[in-house]
Design an enzyme around this catalytic site. Structure first.
Site, short mmCIF file in Angstrom:
data_model
loop_
_atom_site.label_atom_id
_atom_site.label_comp_id
_atom_site.label_asym_id
_atom_site.label_seq_id
_atom_site.Cartn_x
_atom_site.Cartn_y
_atom_site.Cartn_z
N CYS A 45 0.97 -1.22 -0.22
CA CYS A 45 0.03 0.15 0.01
C CYS A 45 0.83 1.18 0.14
CB CYS A 45 -0.95 -0.13 1.22
SG CYS A 45 -2.16 1.18 1.09
N GLU A 95 -6.48 12.35 -4.92
CA GLU A 95 -6.71 13.67 -4.40
C GLU A 95 -6.33 14.78 -5.28
OE1 GLU A 95 -6.59 14.07 0.00
OE2 GLU A 95 -5.27 15.93 -0.77
N HIS A 124 3.50 7.33 8.39
CA HIS A 124 2.87 7.48 7.09
C HIS A 124 1.42 7.98 6.91
CE1 HIS A 124 -0.08 4.54 8.73
NE2 HIS A 124 -0.54 4.15 7.55
N PRO A 167 -0.40 11.41 3.61
CA PRO A 167 -1.53 11.97 3.65
C PRO A 167 -2.46 12.01 4.96
CG PRO A 167 -1.39 9.58 2.94
CD PRO A 167 -0.03 10.12 3.32
N GLY A 168 -3.30 13.24 4.79
CA GLY A 168 -4.19 13.41 6.08
C GLY A 168 -5.47 12.92 5.59
N HIS A 209 -3.52 7.25 -3.40
CA HIS A 209 -3.13 6.11 -2.26
C HIS A 209 -4.12 4.85 -2.67
CE1 HIS A 209 -4.09 5.22 2.07
NE2 HIS A 209 -2.86 4.60 1.72
N ASN A 230 -9.72 3.57 3.07
CA ASN A 230 -9.13 4.75 3.12
C ASN A 230 -8.27 5.14 1.88
OD1 ASN A 230 -6.98 3.06 3.05
ND2 ASN A 230 -6.01 3.77 5.07
N HIS A 231 -8.39 4.45 0.83
CA HIS A 231 -7.89 4.54 -0.53
C HIS A 231 -8.60 5.69 -1.37
CE1 HIS A 231 -6.28 0.18 -0.43
NE2 HIS A 231 -5.52 1.06 0.50
N HIS A 272 4.21 2.12 1.95
CA HIS A 272 4.46 2.02 3.48
C HIS A 272 3.61 0.70 4.00
CE1 HIS A 272 0.38 4.76 2.79
NE2 HIS A 272 0.14 3.49 2.80
#
Lengths: 143, 479
Positions: B97, B205, B402, B376-377, B233, B201-202, B327
């Site tokens: 990932c 953006e 990460h 990423p947030g 992501h 959560n992929h 990650h």
């Protein structure tokens, strides 16, 4: 899937989802675990038994057999888009399971798959008989 | 566990060895973050990792540490190649990932009026959501080539350019992959999923550089204020999940075979040099390559979608890869340890490689600045670009955090989102979001995540990485 002795609940954890299943028999426990997993994957879905798959599964112990069983149902969903409606277990020991699963392929008109389960894990896994003779299992999924 | 914690400095705490721990565990965090970390047993998991044979130095936890399976998410551990073990749980189910950052020649004003169109175009171009399948149906032979060559295979098929490969960890192809070590179940799960974002959560953006902390480094990365960027992501989809699952079965036997004492079954492992260990590394590398190819294809379609939505040429948009990091991975690397250069196996689970300047594995144009670390947030706030430091090389085997990590369960998040129009709320903040289902957006509401700024501050406070820029989302496609 109409055994009234089967009870399950969904365990809600910060990053993941688990299930807690209770049943009178070991067969009921495995059946209930499948029902609980379907509830996570496709909540409140009406699944009709239109096609069958025969599965023959093995494990070193009850815990591994449970993980392999649920993993196989997840595999059927991911690769054949097959949702399980009914489970008929013809053989179940601590290390081996023969089972016919009945269900249908995902119909986008009536089934909404809510969750993608990456894997069935061994984290805090429990598959055991309780003092009153009933069975209890706890399983977490990586989602 | 709290009473056992020893403060090393403001951003580092240590759990001294006890019981069968072979080394201490070290947690990078601020004091303010500790109660959350301790509450969900993640610190206990970091201590459990210290039981594993051949672990070197410390069992590390990054500031975004949270409860995982076996290893905590945010866990880093390096192992001696002769005495040490490899653990699939130290890599995670979603092998490789990772995150890719792209930069463009566009400015915020170029895209803002067309955001909805852009988001819709990317949403149409990249299959996403639960069980998403791609347009491509691979033959067995083609799948072998994906597993062997990763992003290079994708470029050979016309997805992107050779220049993209320079800026990917391992140049997009991890050596040592053996497709034969990937089970038929794993292949089957992966076959229809190449070129898909997946769910959870992929995301993809479209964002903008909001703040520049280090203009010199930012310039080297080709980033400046108000410039439009894209983050991808995702990971190795069902193929990687199944490789991990299969390996755990093998490793459960290996633990008995090699007499390895473990506090948690999910930490199952095998000596690196054993047949089981080598087979896992070969299968893992194949899954790593699957993920590299996946992100390369998604990049290609995203480029096309943006060009089409804005009616501009590839030259005008000039969308280039800034960097791509994995990650969830284990890698054989050379590190200086106790005054000697040694080959070690570094597990990074929910942790990013963060090599300092002049490391030979960096792209030549990044030699002076260090490796970009992409953090990423959540979809409503911001993400960060950092660079690795010398400190990270000497302290954490070149590893950093990460991401943000969840604070709310999915059900809690859905409850908290009930009765709200999340898309409207985000639109009011200038963020257009699209997902296959309303529930996905609800599960991923910004407040379901920790503020990634705290994670980044702990990491930079400890000197493991340096801040370069902050990115702000404009348009988000959730899986």
């Amino acid at each position: 899937m109409s055994d009234p002795s089967i009870h399950f609940e969904i365990l809600d954890h910060t990053a993941d989802i688990g299930i807690l299943v209770r049943a009178k028999t070991l067969e009921g426990l495995f059946d209930g675990a499948a029902q609980a997993m379907m509830q996570i994957l496709c909540p409140h879905c009406q699944i009709t038994a239109r096609e069958n798959h025969l599965l023959h599964l093995f494990g070193e112990d009850r815990q591994e057999l449970m993980v392999n069983w649920l993993s196989e149902l997840n595999f059927l969903l991911q690769t054949r888009q097959f949702l399980t409606a009914r489970v008929e277990i013809s053989l179940l020991t601590d290390q081996e399971m023969r089972v016919q699963v009945s269900g249908e392929r995902v119909n986008p008109m009536s089934h909404v798959i809510r969750t993608e389960i990456k894997a069935v894990t061994y984290h805090r896994i429990q598959v055991h008989q309780e003092a009153d003779g009933g069975w209890r299992s706890q399983i977490y999924f990586d989602v | 566990m709290q009473e056992d914690l020893k403060k090393i400095h403001d951003f580092l705490f240590e759990i001294p060895p006890s019981g069968k721990m072979r080394v201490p565990a070290r947690i990078y965090a601020s004091e303010r973050m500790l109660p959350d970390i301790l509450r969900d047993h993640a610190a206990e998991q970091a201590a459990n990792v210290a039981w594993l044979p051949g672990i070197l130095g410390y069992s590390f936890a990054m500031p975004d540490i949270h409860w995982g399976y076996g290893f905590p998410i945010g866990g880093v551990a390096a192992f001696d190649l002769e005495e040490g073990v490899i653990s699939p749980g130290g890599v995670g189910y979603d092998i490789n990932c990772g995150v890719r950052l792209l930069r463009t020649d566009l400015q915020r004003r170029d895209v803002e009026p067309h955001l909805q169109k852009i988001v819709d175009a990317v949403f149409r171009a990249v299959p996403s959501g639960v069980g998403s399948t791609g347009a491509l149906k691979l033959s067995n032979q083609q799948e072998n080539r994906v597993l062997q060559s990763g992003a290079r295979w994708a470029v050979e098929q016309g997805y992107g350019t050779v220049a993209d490969l320079d800026k990917i960890e391992e140049n997009g192809t991890m050596a040592g992959a053996e497709p034969d070590r990937v089970s038929s179940h794993a292949r089957e799960r992966g076959r229809a999923q190449l070129g898909t974002l997946g769910s959870g959560n992929h995301f993809i953006e479209v964002g903008v550089v909001q703040e520049v902390y280090d203009p010199v480094v930012a310039r080297v990365l080709g980033l400046e204020k108000d410039q439009v960027t894209v983050i991808v992501h995702t990971g190795s989809r069902g193929l990687g999940h199944q490789v991990c699952d299969d390996s755990i079965k093998t490793m459960l036997r290996a633990v008995q075979k090699y007499g390895i004492d473990l506090p948690d079954r999910q930490l199952c492992c095998a000596p690196i040099q054993s047949e089981e260990g080598q087979n896992y590394l070969a299968a893992m590398a194949a899954a790593v390559n699957f993920a590299f190819a996946n992100r390369q294809m998604i990049t290609h379609w995203t480029r096309e979608a943006l060009q089409k939505a804005l009616g501009i040429s590839p030259q005008t948009i000039n969308m280039q890869v800034v960097y791509e990091v994995a990650h969830n991975i284990a890698k054989i690397e050379t590190h200086e340890y106790q005054g000697q250069r040694r080959r070690v196996c570094v597990h990074r689970k929910g942790a990013t490689r963060s090599f300092g300047p002049h490391h030979p594995d960096l792209p030549s144009d990044y030699a002076e600045i260090g490796q970009p670390v992409l953090i990423p947030g959540d979809m409503g706030r911001y993400s960060y670009v950092l660079v690795g430091t010398e400190n990270s090389m000497s302290e954490t085997f070149g590893s950093a955090c990460h991401g943000a990590g969840r604070v709310m369960s999915r059900t809690q998040a859905i409850k908290s989102a009930r009765g709200r129009s999340l898309q409207r709320e985000l639109a009011e903040r200038g963020i257009i979001v699209r997902a296959s289902s309303h529930e996905t957006i609800a599960e991923e509401i910004p407040e379901a995540y920790k503020d990634v700024a705290g994670v980044v501050d702990a990491m930079t406070g400890a000197g493991i990485a340096r801040k370069v820029v902050k990115l702000r989302p404009l348009g988000v496609i959730k899986g």
